[in-house]
Motif scaffolding. Structure first.
Motif, short mmCIF file in Angstrom:
data_model
loop_
_atom_site.label_atom_id
_atom_site.label_comp_id
_atom_site.label_asym_id
_atom_site.label_seq_id
_atom_site.Cartn_x
_atom_site.Cartn_y
_atom_site.Cartn_z
N GLU A 97 36.28 56.00 101.66
CA GLU A 97 37.62 55.42 101.77
C GLU A 97 38.00 55.37 103.25
O GLU A 97 38.02 56.40 103.94
CB GLU A 97 38.64 56.30 101.03
CG GLU A 97 40.07 55.82 101.13
CD GLU A 97 40.40 54.73 100.14
OE1 GLU A 97 41.46 54.10 100.29
OE2 GLU A 97 39.61 54.50 99.20
N LEU A 98 38.26 54.15 103.75
CA LEU A 98 38.70 54.01 105.14
C LEU A 98 40.15 54.47 105.23
O LEU A 98 41.04 53.87 104.62
CB LEU A 98 38.57 52.56 105.60
CG LEU A 98 38.95 52.31 107.06
CD1 LEU A 98 38.00 53.01 108.02
CD2 LEU A 98 39.00 50.80 107.35
N MET A 99 40.38 55.54 106.00
CA MET A 99 41.71 56.14 106.07
C MET A 99 42.50 55.70 107.29
O MET A 99 43.73 55.62 107.25
CB MET A 99 41.57 57.67 106.09
CG MET A 99 40.83 58.23 104.90
SD MET A 99 41.67 57.95 103.33
CE MET A 99 43.12 58.99 103.51
N ALA A 100 41.82 55.44 108.41
CA ALA A 100 42.53 55.12 109.66
C ALA A 100 41.56 54.48 110.64
O ALA A 100 40.35 54.66 110.54
CB ALA A 100 43.15 56.37 110.27
N VAL A 101 42.12 53.73 111.58
CA VAL A 101 41.37 53.17 112.70
C VAL A 101 42.13 53.48 113.98
O VAL A 101 43.36 53.34 114.03
CB VAL A 101 41.17 51.64 112.55
CG1 VAL A 101 40.53 51.05 113.81
CG2 VAL A 101 40.31 51.32 111.33
N TYR A 102 41.41 53.91 114.99
CA TYR A 102 42.00 54.23 116.29
C TYR A 102 41.32 53.38 117.37
O TYR A 102 40.14 53.04 117.26
CB TYR A 102 41.80 55.71 116.63
CG TYR A 102 42.50 56.65 115.69
CD1 TYR A 102 43.78 57.14 116.00
CD2 TYR A 102 41.92 57.04 114.50
CE1 TYR A 102 44.42 58.00 115.13
CE2 TYR A 102 42.57 57.90 113.62
CZ TYR A 102 43.82 58.38 113.94
OH TYR A 102 44.46 59.22 113.08
N ARG A 103 42.06 53.08 118.41
CA ARG A 103 41.46 52.45 119.59
C ARG A 103 41.38 53.49 120.70
O ARG A 103 42.30 54.31 120.86
CB ARG A 103 42.26 51.22 120.04
CG ARG A 103 43.65 51.50 120.58
CD ARG A 103 44.38 50.21 120.95
NE ARG A 103 45.57 50.56 121.74
CZ ARG A 103 45.61 50.55 123.07
NH1 ARG A 103 44.57 50.18 123.77
NH2 ARG A 103 46.71 50.92 123.71
N LEU A 104 40.30 53.48 121.43
CA LEU A 104 40.06 54.48 122.48
C LEU A 104 39.50 53.81 123.73
O LEU A 104 38.88 52.75 123.66
CB LEU A 104 39.08 55.56 122.01
CG LEU A 104 39.43 56.44 120.83
CD1 LEU A 104 38.94 55.84 119.53
CD2 LEU A 104 38.84 57.83 121.00
N GLY A 105 39.69 54.48 124.86
CA GLY A 105 39.11 54.01 126.10
C GLY A 105 39.54 54.91 127.24
O GLY A 105 40.33 55.85 127.06
N TYR A 106 39.01 54.62 128.42
CA TYR A 106 39.37 55.39 129.60
C TYR A 106 40.70 54.91 130.16
O TYR A 106 41.01 53.72 130.14
CB TYR A 106 38.27 55.27 130.67
CG TYR A 106 36.96 55.87 130.24
CD1 TYR A 106 36.83 57.24 130.06
CD2 TYR A 106 35.85 55.06 129.99
CE1 TYR A 106 35.62 57.80 129.66
CE2 TYR A 106 34.64 55.61 129.59
CZ TYR A 106 34.53 56.98 129.42
OH TYR A 106 33.34 57.52 129.02
N LEU A 107 41.48 55.86 130.67
CA LEU A 107 42.80 55.54 131.20
C LEU A 107 42.70 55.03 132.63
O LEU A 107 41.95 55.58 133.44
CB LEU A 107 43.70 56.78 131.16
CG LEU A 107 44.03 57.32 129.77
CD1 LEU A 107 44.77 58.65 129.90
CD2 LEU A 107 44.87 56.32 128.98
N PRO A 108 43.47 53.99 132.97
CA PRO A 108 43.51 53.54 134.37
C PRO A 108 44.24 54.56 135.22
O PRO A 108 45.06 55.34 134.72
CB PRO A 108 44.27 52.22 134.29
CG PRO A 108 45.10 52.34 133.05
CD PRO A 108 44.33 53.19 132.10
N PRO A 109 43.96 54.59 136.54
CA PRO A 109 44.63 55.57 137.41
C PRO A 109 46.14 55.43 137.42
O PRO A 109 46.87 56.41 137.54
CB PRO A 109 44.04 55.28 138.80
CG PRO A 109 43.12 54.14 138.68
CD PRO A 109 43.01 53.75 137.24
#
Length: 266
Positions: free
Chosen positions: A216-228
């Motif tokens: 069961e797909l419960m959630a989706v998140y987006r991720l990445g490195y933060l800009p300065p």
């Protein structure tokens, strides 16, 4: 970074990430952190799908943006979440929960108090606010270098049974570990929630990710490195306030709020 600094610096990233691909070392670190979470009888019901194919990410971004535009245009989002919206520092300081809309374009500021009224909805639709926010959301998701889908094993996740509570509780612990790990790794994270708000949209993502019937797909998140230097979107909010201990902690029984701790609360 010290552990308690990581806990208190955890936040949701509303803005854009750097375009840099998330390293394999960091991906493995995030998944190992998730795996270290507690679970009932060590059942480890969580499953994850790492999505770094730009074509799939762009499609999910389009679904998310369309969902946001529809939910805001129809007013269902505001109706559902109105108890959590704050429009002044004074209200936020008193309630100490919810989201403070502290960054709005000038044309919208006079209408913030009327956002939940029929007139306010008409004004926002006339100014194409849902479309503006939907496009902003589409771009944020589509330009993210990584999406993370969180699933539960259906043999553990059985709604209506106690095992369902255990599995959701365990998944939350695993995702908190991931969230805290992003702080240490210089990354940001945000829940991609709007496809869950509009009927039929979540199933499109389930199909895109080829989620099998036993998960069961419960959630989706987006991720990445933060800009300065993070730039805030044109329409943005903050949610750094937390309730004082006397508002959520009791001593002995639930008849007695905790006293004496509020002075040190932020």
């Amino acid at each position: 970074m010290e552990f308690f600094d990581v806990v208190h610096n955890r936040k949701t990233t509303n803005g854009a990430f750097l375009p840099d691909r998330v390293s394999e070392v960091h991906l493995r670190t995030l998944m190992e952190s998730a795996s270290a979470a507690p679970s009932q009888l060590n059942s480890q019901p969580w499953r994850f799908v790492i999505v770094d194919d730009p074509t799939v990410i762009h499609r999910i971004g389009a679904i998310s943006g369309e969902s946001m535009t529809q939910a805001l245009s129809e007013g269902t989002f505001f109706e559902r979440y109105r108890p959590y919206f704050r429009f002044s520092e004074a209200e936020m300081d008193e309630r100490r929960d919810g989201m403070l809309f502290d960054k709005l374009p000038a044309p919208l500021r006079p209408f913030t108090k009327a956002v939940f009224t029929k007139r306010g909805q008409t004004v926002m639709n006339g100014l194409r606010v849902p479309q503006t926010l939907g496009e902003q959301n589409r771009k944020l998701v589509a330009e993210s270098p990584l999406l993370l889908g969180v699933m539960l094993d259906r043999s553990e996740y059985r709604p209506g049974e106690l095992s369902s509570f255990y599995s959701v509780f365990s998944m939350g612990a695993a995702m908190e570990n991931v969230w805290l790990s992003t702080v240490e790794l210089g990354m940001g994270i945000q829940f991609v929630s709007f496809p869950m708000e509009v009927p039929g949209k979540w199933e499109l993502i389930v199909d895109l990710l080829k989620v099998p019937d036993d998960l069961e797909l419960m959630a989706v998140y987006r991720l990445g490195y933060l800009p300065p230097h993070e730039r805030r979107p044109a329409i943005d909010w903050s949610s750094r306030q937390r309730k004082r201990p006397s508002q959520f902690v009791f001593r002995g029984t639930c008849d007695t709020p905790q006293e004496g701790w509020d002075a040190g609360a932020n």
